[in-house]
Scaffold this motif. Structure first.
Motif, PDB file in Angstrom:
ATOM      1  N   THR A  15      12.659  -3.817  -4.349  1.00 33.92           N
ATOM      2  CA  THR A  15      11.583  -4.452  -3.410  1.00 33.92           C
ATOM      3  C   THR A  15      11.237  -3.280  -2.516  1.00 33.92           C
ATOM      4  N   GLU A  16       9.799  -3.663  -1.788  1.00 34.09           N
ATOM      5  CA  GLU A  16       9.324  -2.765  -0.989  1.00 34.09           C
ATOM      6  C   GLU A  16      10.338  -2.452   0.028  1.00 34.09           C
ATOM      7  N   GLY A  20      12.064   1.118   0.786  1.00 37.08           N
ATOM      8  CA  GLY A  20      11.623   1.762   1.990  1.00 37.08           C
ATOM      9  C   GLY A  20      12.744   2.025   2.663  1.00 37.08           C
ATOM     10  N   ASN A  25       9.480   4.268   3.428  1.00 31.05           N
ATOM     11  CA  ASN A  25       8.147   3.725   3.449  1.00 31.05           C
ATOM     12  C   ASN A  25       6.953   4.544   2.713  1.00 31.05           C
ATOM     13  N   CYS A  27       6.281   4.195  -0.729  1.00 36.02           N
ATOM     14  CA  CYS A  27       6.006   3.590  -2.086  1.00 36.02           C
ATOM     15  C   CYS A  27       5.579   2.092  -1.853  1.00 36.02           C
ATOM     16  N   THR A  28       5.077   1.469  -2.808  1.00 37.69           N
ATOM     17  CA  THR A  28       5.039   0.039  -2.951  1.00 37.69           C
ATOM     18  C   THR A  28       5.469  -0.511  -4.381  1.00 37.69           C
ATOM     19  N   VAL A  38       6.659   1.209  -9.517  1.00 43.45           N
ATOM     20  CA  VAL A  38       6.979   1.818  -8.215  1.00 43.45           C
ATOM     21  C   VAL A  38       5.713   2.674  -8.014  1.00 43.45           C
TER      22      VAL A  38
END
Length: 57
Positions: A15-16, A20, A25, A27-28, A38
């Motif tokens: 997950t973000e 993160g 923080n 990548c998304t 990713v």
């Protein structure tokens, strides 16, 4: 012994929020069909250099 950030199925833990905490923080996480990707935030924003890559999980 490795430090565990999360346990579970990949779709539940990739997950973000979790990434993160690991990658500060940068990548998304995006889903397309049954594939999670990713993606560096600069690609998502459209301003990356050619040397930066996308990783599929």
């Amino acid at each position: 012994m490795a430090l565990s950030i999360s346990n579970g199925k990949p779709k539940e833990v990739i997950t973000e929020e979790g990434l993160g905490r690991i990658y500060e923080n940068t990548c998304t996480v995006r889903s397309m069909a049954d594939t999670q990707m990713v993606i560096p935030l600069c690609i998502a924003a459209g301003d990356c250099s050619a040397s930066e890559k996308m990783t599929t999980i």
